[in-house]
Write a protein that holds these residues in place. Structure first.
Motif, PDB file in Angstrom:
ATOM      1  N   UNK A 548       9.075 -12.118 -19.358  1.00  0.00           N
ATOM      2  CA  UNK A 548       7.982 -12.440 -20.264  1.00  0.00           C
ATOM      3  C   UNK A 548       7.744 -11.294 -21.224  1.00  0.00           C
ATOM      4  N   UNK A 549       7.263 -11.628 -22.439  1.00  0.00           N
ATOM      5  CA  UNK A 549       7.045 -10.602 -23.461  1.00  0.00           C
ATOM      6  C   UNK A 549       5.608 -10.113 -23.510  1.00  0.00           C
ATOM      7  N   UNK A 550       4.698 -10.797 -22.832  1.00  0.00           N
ATOM      8  CA  UNK A 550       3.302 -10.368 -22.831  1.00  0.00           C
ATOM      9  C   UNK A 550       3.143  -9.151 -21.927  1.00  0.00           C
ATOM     10  N   UNK A 551       2.550  -8.123 -22.465  1.00  0.00           N
ATOM     11  CA  UNK A 551       2.382  -6.893 -21.689  1.00  0.00           C
ATOM     12  C   UNK A 551       1.456  -7.112 -20.501  1.00  0.00           C
ATOM     13  N   UNK A 552       0.334  -7.816 -20.727  1.00  0.00           N
ATOM     14  CA  UNK A 552      -0.621  -8.039 -19.642  1.00  0.00           C
ATOM     15  C   UNK A 552       0.007  -8.866 -18.526  1.00  0.00           C
ATOM     16  N   UNK A 553       0.692  -9.940 -18.890  1.00  0.00           N
ATOM     17  CA  UNK A 553       1.293 -10.813 -17.875  1.00  0.00           C
ATOM     18  C   UNK A 553       2.424 -10.088 -17.155  1.00  0.00           C
ATOM     19  N   UNK A 554       3.229  -9.325 -17.899  1.00  0.00           N
ATOM     20  CA  UNK A 554       4.357  -8.628 -17.266  1.00  0.00           C
ATOM     21  C   UNK A 554       3.882  -7.583 -16.265  1.00  0.00           C
ATOM     22  N   UNK A 555       2.912  -6.770 -16.666  1.00  0.00           N
ATOM     23  CA  UNK A 555       2.425  -5.742 -15.749  1.00  0.00           C
ATOM     24  C   UNK A 555       1.696  -6.361 -14.552  1.00  0.00           C
ATOM     25  N   UNK A 556       0.979  -7.464 -14.799  1.00  0.00           N
ATOM     26  CA  UNK A 556       0.334  -8.144 -13.676  1.00  0.00           C
ATOM     27  C   UNK A 556       1.369  -8.689 -12.703  1.00  0.00           C
ATOM     28  N   UNK A 557       2.416  -9.310 -13.234  1.00  0.00           N
ATOM     29  CA  UNK A 557       3.465  -9.853 -12.368  1.00  0.00           C
ATOM     30  C   UNK A 557       4.146  -8.753 -11.566  1.00  0.00           C
ATOM     31  N   UNK A 558       4.405  -7.636 -12.224  1.00  0.00           N
ATOM     32  CA  UNK A 558       5.048  -6.531 -11.510  1.00  0.00           C
ATOM     33  C   UNK A 558       4.142  -5.992 -10.400  1.00  0.00           C
ATOM     34  N   UNK A 559       2.853  -5.836 -10.689  1.00  0.00           N
ATOM     35  CA  UNK A 559       1.927  -5.341  -9.657  1.00  0.00           C
ATOM     36  C   UNK A 559       1.848  -6.306  -8.477  1.00  0.00           C
ATOM     37  N   UNK A 560       1.790  -7.600  -8.778  1.00  0.00           N
ATOM     38  CA  UNK A 560       1.743  -8.587  -7.699  1.00  0.00           C
ATOM     39  C   UNK A 560       3.044  -8.598  -6.902  1.00  0.00           C
ATOM     40  N   UNK A 561       4.169  -8.409  -7.581  1.00  0.00           N
ATOM     41  CA  UNK A 561       5.450  -8.359  -6.869  1.00  0.00           C
ATOM     42  C   UNK A 561       5.502  -7.164  -5.925  1.00  0.00           C
ATOM     43  N   UNK A 562       5.007  -6.031  -6.365  1.00  0.00           N
ATOM     44  CA  UNK A 562       4.993  -4.851  -5.495  1.00  0.00           C
ATOM     45  C   UNK A 562       4.088  -5.091  -4.282  1.00  0.00           C
ATOM     46  N   UNK A 563       2.897  -5.692  -4.533  1.00  0.00           N
ATOM     47  CA  UNK A 563       1.995  -5.977  -3.411  1.00  0.00           C
ATOM     48  C   UNK A 563       2.637  -6.952  -2.427  1.00  0.00           C
ATOM     49  N   UNK A 564       3.295  -7.989  -2.942  1.00  0.00           N
ATOM     50  CA  UNK A 564       3.964  -8.950  -2.055  1.00  0.00           C
ATOM     51  C   UNK A 564       5.084  -8.292  -1.271  1.00  0.00           C
ATOM     52  N   UNK A 565       5.845  -7.433  -1.928  1.00  0.00           N
ATOM     53  CA  UNK A 565       6.964  -6.779  -1.243  1.00  0.00           C
ATOM     54  C   UNK A 565       6.467  -5.850  -0.132  1.00  0.00           C
ATOM     55  N   UNK A 566       5.376  -5.139  -0.377  1.00  0.00           N
ATOM     56  CA  UNK A 566       4.834  -4.267   0.677  1.00  0.00           C
ATOM     57  C   UNK A 566       4.349  -5.101   1.859  1.00  0.00           C
ATOM     58  N   UNK A 567       3.681  -6.213   1.566  1.00  0.00           N
ATOM     59  CA  UNK A 567       3.183  -7.067   2.643  1.00  0.00           C
ATOM     60  C   UNK A 567       4.331  -7.648   3.466  1.00  0.00           C
ATOM     61  N   UNK A 568       5.377  -8.144   2.807  1.00  0.00           N
ATOM     62  CA  UNK A 568       6.489  -8.731   3.554  1.00  0.00           C
ATOM     63  C   UNK A 568       7.303  -7.656   4.258  1.00  0.00           C
ATOM     64  N   UNK A 569       7.326  -6.442   3.720  1.00  0.00           N
ATOM     65  CA  UNK A 569       8.018  -5.363   4.423  1.00  0.00           C
ATOM     66  C   UNK A 569       7.346  -5.056   5.760  1.00  0.00           C
ATOM     67  N   UNK A 570       6.015  -5.045   5.777  1.00  0.00           N
ATOM     68  CA  UNK A 570       5.318  -4.869   7.057  1.00  0.00           C
ATOM     69  C   UNK A 570       5.496  -6.090   7.957  1.00  0.00           C
ATOM     70  N   UNK A 571       5.478  -7.283   7.354  1.00  0.00           N
ATOM     71  CA  UNK A 571       5.626  -8.490   8.152  1.00  0.00           C
ATOM     72  C   UNK A 571       6.995  -8.553   8.823  1.00  0.00           C
ATOM     73  N   UNK A 572       8.005  -8.006   8.166  1.00  0.00           N
ATOM     74  CA  UNK A 572       9.360  -8.047   8.710  1.00  0.00           C
ATOM     75  C   UNK A 572       9.583  -7.067   9.845  1.00  0.00           C
ATOM     76  N   UNK A 573       8.599  -6.258  10.183  1.00  0.00           N
ATOM     77  CA  UNK A 573       8.768  -5.288  11.274  1.00  0.00           C
ATOM     78  C   UNK A 573       8.766  -5.934  12.652  1.00  0.00           C
TER      79      UNK A 573
END
Length: 875
Positions: A548-573
């Motif tokens: 996406x080219x929107x700065x707000x949407x792109x940074x929001x998506x990236x932040x949410x992806x990082x939060x999801x990845x941290x959560x699933x990393x703990x879940x996978x333990x």
């Protein structure tokens, strides 16, 4: 002999002297006139100062009003005292005659006073008459109707008095008191009648709302300011009371008929608020209240008609339906209020889902304390967090999805309706953006301009496709996914305007992510399916962030992806397989997102660096988990983790001067530091890890733009050597210092060859001092002869080399160490000689030395200067 000037010169001198005398005479005459004037003024008697006029403390109108008000109060008190105390001394006829005569007189006298233009006196007498009418009503109740119900009689009396006072005020419009009193009294009849009739809570609330409707009508139709103020206050008081009572009745309803009756009351209150908002300019608050009441009315009926799990979704459906009203042609203040009410309903519904969201996001963290203890039965058990009352998680996910959809749909509607502080409506921003390019377009191909007075938000061309020959609008760019920047323009004050559509879409994306985050635990999916769902969600968010080219949407998506990845990393333990597979997948996903974001023509700044940093972090975690899965010791796991900084160094070398190079190197260095920390428990492995880190740093320093990393490589090699020596229990200081001295001297030689002007202190001083000084300290405390002999030999060689090549640092350092080493060797003999000599001999020798130095002082100074010059000419 007298010198007589020429005649012309003598004449000039005389004229000058006469001019000076005239000027002095004029000055003295002016001074004389001033002195005479001053003496005359001192002799005359001083006039008395004028007495200041005392300003009146009260104006005549104020005095008049005070007297009239006091007189009216006294007469009213007298009438009350007569009615309550002296009433029983008269018969029924006398009582009626007195009351009628006094009341009619008090009400009729203002007519005569108004004809004579005595308005204030008329107001006072009219107030007395109005008070007497209230006393008449009380007297009638006490004498003629003693058995009547108090509330019922008060309701009837207040209605009659309100009507009488209103008629009296309309008859004598010059009087300002009767009409406001009539409106204030009219607030009581319906409410008191409902209470007297014991009509119930619904009827009482209806009476309050009807009274509020009456007040609104009065406030909108009557032009008298005092009447409008009284009516407005009454409408707010009775309307808020009635609306609150209706809301309580709706919430406490136990069956559908009760809910329907409460809903009817809420709709009545909403109608009053909306009509007031329609007729009053800028009545956004009334429209907001009306919108909330409509949603509460419809939601209350749905709450009783549907199961309890659908309570919040039912209210949310009403809020969504309310949001659809913004498509109508209502006035903009009304639309803003209704839209604000709809958004508040959406916000409250989203707030209801907060426990489920917190459980889904932070629940996996509990697996950090029980890693690899076995997979749970389903995703619901995997997300269990004590202390959070999660109710209806499936409905919570549905509510969040619905709010996200409504918010995304409203992204194009709200900016034109709700003008937030610092926010520019999209229609205006698009026009402002297109103005510079459209200004010179005056030829046949220019786009037609809007008609004067047309509303850009509701005109016929609003939301249509871009016309030929016109600049593309912000809406068209938003449909293609290209959002304008967060601060596209600035207002007259220079403050930047917010890009409301981009922020709204970012909020919608966040809510949709929260809905998907709750779904696996809400549906109680199998554990593997829940982990896979989280990984897929992370992949989707990374795809959005990298494309996406929107700065707000792109940074929001990236932040949410990082939060999801941290959560699933703990879940996978929970299991080893899940941990390794999830960390590997996350590493690959973030690397792919980095590549996609870096290959774009105009990537959003910050997406690719953050993604590559996360990729390196998860690669480090994967290496650590792999070592743990292989049952390696922590120090051996640290050696395995050094693969990550090695690969990062290779990737940075491949990237060259790419913007991604710094984040790759920084995260790789942090991973290397963590690997070294893990090896600190075993000295031999720590030395190996430091050496491997030095190899990686040395390889990085081979690049032209990373030469300073060579210092870090040298430090790592040196630390590795020291750790290895310490592991071998080596205590000789030269074993630690020579690995520093030799490379330092080699570097100094190379530097002197490239830059002959470099000082010997800069090139050789640190290397020589690193070994000579610690060895000298050790030699002074060494009882054996080997170390002093070797140190003296080395110092002698260094001194000779410095003298041969005329280098100051080797000559001074070598000579000083040689002298101190020799002094150390001669110290025992000097002590023996001193002990053998008489006590008077050392002072005598010192005196002789001083005499000899004094005798040859000049020669010694010349020799000292010569030595200093020789040393100064050295490098």
């Amino acid at each position: 002999m007298t010198n007589i000037p020429p005649p012309a010169e003598e004449l000039r001198v005389l004229d000058l002297e006469l001019h000076r005398l005239d000027a002095r005479r004029s000055q003295l005459l002016q001074r004389r006139a001033w002195l005479i004037t001053a003496l005359q003024a001192a002799a005359a008697p001083a006039p008395a100062p004028p007495r200041p006029a005392r300003a009146p403390e009260a104006t005549p109108p104020n005095v008049q009003n005070a007297l009239l008000t006091l007189g009216g109060i006294l007469l009213t008190i007298a009438a009350i005292a007569f009615t309550l105390v002296s009433w029983g001394h008269l018969g029924i006829g006398g009582r009626s005659a007195v009351l009628a005569a006094v009341t009619l007189t008090a009400l009729g006298v203002p007519a005569l006073l108004l004809r004579r233009k005595l308005r204030s006196t008329a107001e006072t007498v009219a107030a007395l008459g109005l008070a007497l009418t209230a006393l008449d009503a009380y007297a009638l109740r006490a004498v003629a109707l003693p058995q009547a119900d108090a509330l019922g009689y008060t309701a009837a009396a207040s209605a009659g008095l309100a009507a009488l006072w209103a008629a009296y005020g309309l008859l004598f419009r010059e009087l300002r008191l009767p009409l406001p009193l009539a409106v204030a009294t009219a607030q009581l009849p319906l409410f008191l009648w409902a209470r007297a009739a014991e009509a119930g809570d619904h009827a009482t609330t209806a009476a309050l709302l009807v009274t509020a409707a009456f007040d609104v009508a009065i406030a909108l139709r009557v032009g008298d300011p005092a009447v409008r103020v009284i009516a407005t206050v009454g409408a707010c008081a009775t309307g808020l009371w009635g609306a609150a009572s209706s809301g309580y009745l709706s919430w406490s309803a136990t069956d559908l008929p009760d809910a329907a009756r409460a809903s009817a009351l809420l709709m009545l209150a909403a109608s009053i608020a909306l009509v007031a908002a329609w007729l009053i300019t800028q009545a956004t608050g009334a429209a907001f209240a009306g919108g909330l009441l409509v949603a509460a009315a419809a939601g209350g009926v749905l709450r009783e008609a549907l199961p309890s799990a659908w309570t919040v979704p039912g209210y949310l459906a009403c809020g969504i339906a309310l949001l659809a009203v913004v498509r109508t042609a209502l006035p903009r203040p009304v639309l803003r209020g209704i839209a604000g009410a709809a958004l508040l309903v959406h916000a409250l519904a989203a707030l209801w889902t907060l426990p489920a969201f917190v459980t889904a996001l932070f629940g996996p963290v509990s697996w950090a304390g029980k890693a690899w203890s076995g997979a749970p039965e389903d995703a619901g058990d995997a997300f269990a967090v004590s202390g959070l009352p999660v109710q209806h998680p499936v409905m919570a996910s549905l509510v969040l999805a619905a709010v996200a959809g409504a918010l995304f749909a409203a992204a194009r509607l709200l900016p034109a309706i709700i003008e937030l502080p610092g926010t520019l409506p999209r229609s205006r921003s698009a026009a402002a953006a297109a103005a510079p390019s459209a200004a010179p377009a005056s030829g046949p191909g220019a786009a037609p301009t809007a008609a004067p007075g047309a509303d850009p938000a509701t005109g016929p061309d609003a939301g249509s496709a871009t016309r030929p020959g016109a600049e593309p609008s912000a809406d068209a760019g938003a449909e293609r996914g290209a959002e304008p920047p967060l601060a596209p323009a600035s207002g007259p004050s220079g403050a930047p305007h917010l890009n409301t559509p981009a922020i709204t879409r970012s909020g919608a994306l966040t809510l949709a992510w929260a809905a998907l985050l709750i779904l696996p635990s809400a549906l109680q999916l199998p554990y593997a399916a829940g982990v896979s769902a989280y990984v897929v969600l992370t992949a989707a968010l990374l795809a959005v962030a990298s494309r996406v080219a929107s700065k707000a949407v792109a940074l929001t998506s990236l932040s949410l992806a990082v939060a999801s990845s941290v959560s699933v990393a703990f879940l996978a333990l929970a299991t080893t397989e899940a941990t390794l597979g999830t960390l590997g997948a996350l590493t690959a996903l973030f690397l792919a997102a980095t590549v996609l974001a870096a290959r774009r023509q105009a990537p959003v700044p910050g997406v690719a660096p953050a993604a590559v940093g996360a990729a390196v972090a998860y690669a480090t975690a994967l290496a650590c988990a792999t070592g743990a899965a292989w049952n390696l010791r922590p120090d051996h796991t640290g050696l395995l983790m050094l693969v990550v900084p090695a690969l990062s160094a290779l990737a940075a070398a491949r990237l060259g001067r790419h913007p991604l190079t710094p984040p790759v190197e920084i995260t790789g260095a942090l991973a290397g530091g963590l690997a070294v920390v893990l090896t600190t428990g075993h000295a031999t492995t720590l030395a190996l890890a430091l050496a491997l880190g030095g190899v990686i740093a040395a390889g990085t320093a081979l690049r032209t733009d990373r030469r300073p990393v060579g210092y870090a490589a040298g430090a790592l090699f040196l630390l590795a050597t020291w750790v290895r020596l310490a592991a071998w229990d080596v205590g000789t200081p030269e074993a630690y210092t020579l690995p520093v001295t030799v490379p330092a001297l080699l570097i100094g030689v190379l530097r002197r060859r490239r830059s002959p002007e470099t000082s010997s202190w800069t090139a050789y001083g640190p290397g020589l001092a690193a070994t000579l000084l610690p060895s000298l300290i050790a030699a002074w405390s060494d009882a054996h002869w080997q170390r002093p002999l070797l140190l003296g030999t080395a110092a002698l060689l260094i001194t000779l080399v410095g003298a041969r090549h005329r280098l100051q640092a080797p000559l001074v350092l070598g000579g000083a160490v040689l002298a101190l080493d020799a002094l150390h060797e001669l110290a025992p003999y000097i002590v023996q000689v001193v002990d053998a000599l008489p006590r008077w001999l050392p002072p005598a020798l010192a005196g002789l030395l001083l005499l000899a130095i004094g005798a040859t002082y000049e020669q010694r100074l010349r020799d000292a200067r010569r030595v200093r010059d020789v040393l100064g000419r050295m490098h």
